[in-house]
Design a protein around this motif. Structure first.
Motif, PDB file in Angstrom:
ATOM      1  N   LEU A   1      10.813   3.201  -1.145  1.00 16.21           N
ATOM      2  CA  LEU A   1      10.199   2.325  -0.204  1.00 16.21           C
ATOM      3  C   LEU A   1      10.869   2.518   0.682  1.00 16.21           C
ATOM      4  CD1 LEU A   1       7.529   1.381   0.758  1.00 16.21           C
ATOM      5  CD2 LEU A   1       8.216  -1.272  -0.263  1.00 16.21           C
ATOM      6  N   TYR A   2      12.493   1.664   0.393  1.00 17.08           N
ATOM      7  CA  TYR A   2      13.456   1.113   1.729  1.00 17.08           C
ATOM      8  C   TYR A   2      13.756   2.520   1.852  1.00 17.08           C
ATOM      9  CZ  TYR A   2      17.609  -0.043   3.428  1.00 17.08           C
ATOM     10  OH  TYR A   2      18.524  -0.057   4.615  1.00 17.08           O
ATOM     11  N   VAL A   3      13.950   3.936   1.371  1.00 17.66           N
ATOM     12  CA  VAL A   3      13.949   5.148   1.952  1.00 17.66           C
ATOM     13  C   VAL A   3      13.337   5.455   2.749  1.00 17.66           C
ATOM     14  CG1 VAL A   3      13.986   7.222   1.364  1.00 17.66           C
ATOM     15  CG2 VAL A   3      15.570   6.089   0.354  1.00 17.66           C
TER      16      VAL A   3
ATOM     17  N   PHE B   1      11.455  -0.355 -11.323  1.00 15.02           N
ATOM     18  CA  PHE B   1      11.810  -1.644 -10.196  1.00 15.02           C
ATOM     19  C   PHE B   1      12.817  -1.060  -9.317  1.00 15.02           C
ATOM     20  CE2 PHE B   1      10.996  -5.401  -8.831  1.00 15.02           C
ATOM     21  CZ  PHE B   1      10.144  -5.374  -8.139  1.00 15.02           C
ATOM     22  N   ALA B   2      13.596  -0.565  -9.457  1.00 15.64           N
ATOM     23  CA  ALA B   2      14.926  -0.756  -8.550  1.00 15.64           C
ATOM     24  C   ALA B   2      14.786   1.015  -7.905  1.00 15.64           C
ATOM     25  CB  ALA B   2      15.847  -1.083  -8.969  1.00 15.64           C
ATOM     26  N   THR B   3      13.724   2.079  -8.767  1.00 11.51           N
ATOM     27  CA  THR B   3      13.810   3.134  -8.284  1.00 11.51           C
ATOM     28  C   THR B   3      12.709   2.647  -7.893  1.00 11.51           C
ATOM     29  OG1 THR B   3      15.123   3.979 -10.208  1.00 11.51           O
ATOM     30  CG2 THR B   3      13.480   5.611  -8.902  1.00 11.51           C
ATOM     31  N   ARG B   4      11.469   2.241  -7.785  1.00  8.25           N
ATOM     32  CA  ARG B   4      10.780   2.095  -7.000  1.00  8.25           C
ATOM     33  C   ARG B   4      10.553   1.742  -5.210  1.00  8.25           C
ATOM     34  NH1 ARG B   4       6.305   1.336 -11.704  1.00  8.25           N
ATOM     35  NH2 ARG B   4       5.760   3.320 -12.816  1.00  8.25           N
TER      36      ARG B   4
ATOM     37  N   LEU C   1      19.049   8.842   3.668  1.00  2.81           N
ATOM     38  CA  LEU C   1      18.642   9.712   2.679  1.00  2.81           C
ATOM     39  C   LEU C   1      19.249   8.432   1.949  1.00  2.81           C
ATOM     40  CD1 LEU C   1      19.834  13.290   4.941  1.00  2.81           C
ATOM     41  CD2 LEU C   1      17.450  11.938   2.959  1.00  2.81           C
ATOM     42  N   LYS C   2      19.565   8.919   1.119  1.00  2.00           N
ATOM     43  CA  LYS C   2      19.720   7.945  -0.630  1.00  2.00           C
ATOM     44  C   LYS C   2      19.808   9.212  -1.432  1.00  2.00           C
ATOM     45  CE  LYS C   2      20.921   3.707   0.330  1.00  2.00           C
ATOM     46  NZ  LYS C   2      22.789   3.023  -1.065  1.00  2.00           N
ATOM     47  N   THR C   3      20.575   9.187  -2.640  1.00  3.93           N
ATOM     48  CA  THR C   3      20.227   9.598  -4.071  1.00  3.93           C
ATOM     49  C   THR C   3      19.681   8.921  -5.074  1.00  3.93           C
ATOM     50  OG1 THR C   3      22.497   9.269  -4.550  1.00  3.93           O
ATOM     51  CG2 THR C   3      21.773  10.970  -3.710  1.00  3.93           C
ATOM     52  N   ASP C   4      20.349   8.855  -5.914  1.00  2.00           N
ATOM     53  CA  ASP C   4      19.190   8.198  -6.810  1.00  2.00           C
ATOM     54  C   ASP C   4      21.263   7.485  -8.135  1.00  2.00           C
ATOM     55  OD1 ASP C   4      16.836   9.152  -7.249  1.00  2.00           O
ATOM     56  OD2 ASP C   4      17.049  10.961  -8.695  1.00  2.00           O
TER      57      ASP C   4
ATOM     58  N   ILE D   1       0.383  -1.152  -0.511  1.00  4.79           N
ATOM     59  CA  ILE D   1       0.244  -0.404  -0.113  1.00  4.79           C
ATOM     60  C   ILE D   1       0.945   1.134   0.341  1.00  4.79           C
ATOM     61  CG2 ILE D   1      -1.459   1.343   1.202  1.00  4.79           C
ATOM     62  CD1 ILE D   1      -2.289  -1.815   2.505  1.00  4.79           C
ATOM     63  N   ARG D   2       2.200   1.389   1.184  1.00  6.87           N
ATOM     64  CA  ARG D   2       2.755   2.540   0.655  1.00  6.87           C
ATOM     65  C   ARG D   2       3.832   2.246  -0.544  1.00  6.87           C
ATOM     66  NH1 ARG D   2       2.719   7.104   2.411  1.00  6.87           N
ATOM     67  NH2 ARG D   2       4.999   7.629   3.203  1.00  6.87           N
TER      68      ARG D   2
END
Length: 160
Positions: A55-57, A48-51, A63-66, A7-8
């Protein structure tokens, strides 16, 4: 992935986790089993990895960058795509696939929202399922619906 996380995932990305996972799995299967790589494989993996990264962040407040490297992508996929072990059934049949099975199939259906609406539509408290794995919740609903259907048919036969 837990229902709460799915859901998140939808809230953060506007995308359906189950649909994204199914597409990713289809691409992986095509690559590893059939030695076929879709033209947009890299894009699908990156999206998919970005999404999953979003969620992980959100969950970890890190704080993570792209600029994620391969190890980060592997970590995210391993963390969020674990499946529930199921009882294995012996299947001795051989499945032959043609090129049509390797083509992309696009559905506009949001399976996470359908799952949530099924729970709510069944007058079941959603909160008891939030920390359960999505696959388990789906199986519970399927079994519940089968039992209701059997009971309905039984009552219908008694009424005739």
């Amino acid at each position: 992935m837990k229902l709460r996380q799915a859901i998140r995932y939808y809230e953060l990305t506007g995308a359906d986790y189950l649909t994204d996972l199914k597409k990713f799995a289809e691409y992986q299967r095509a690559m590893f089993e059939f030695n076929h790589v879709y033209d947009d494989y890299t894009e699908v993996l990156a999206t998919f990895a970005t999404r999953l990264g979003q969620l992980y962040v959100d969950e970890s407040n890190e704080l993570k960058t792209d600029d994620m490297d391969f190890d980060d992508v592997h970590f995210l996929i391993k963390k969020y795509t674990q499946s529930v072990p199921k009882e294995e059934k012996e299947d001795n049949s051989v499945l032959e696939l043609s090129d049509n099975h390797l083509r992309k199939k696009v559905k506009g259906e949001n399976m996470t929202l359908n799952l949530v609406s099924s729970i709510i539509g069944s007058d079941i408290d959603l909160t008891q399922f939030l920390d359960m794995n999505i696959e388990v919740v789906s199986e519970i609903l399927e079994l519940s619906n089968e039992k209701k259907e059997k009971a309905r048919k039984k009552n219908k036969k008694k009424g005739l």
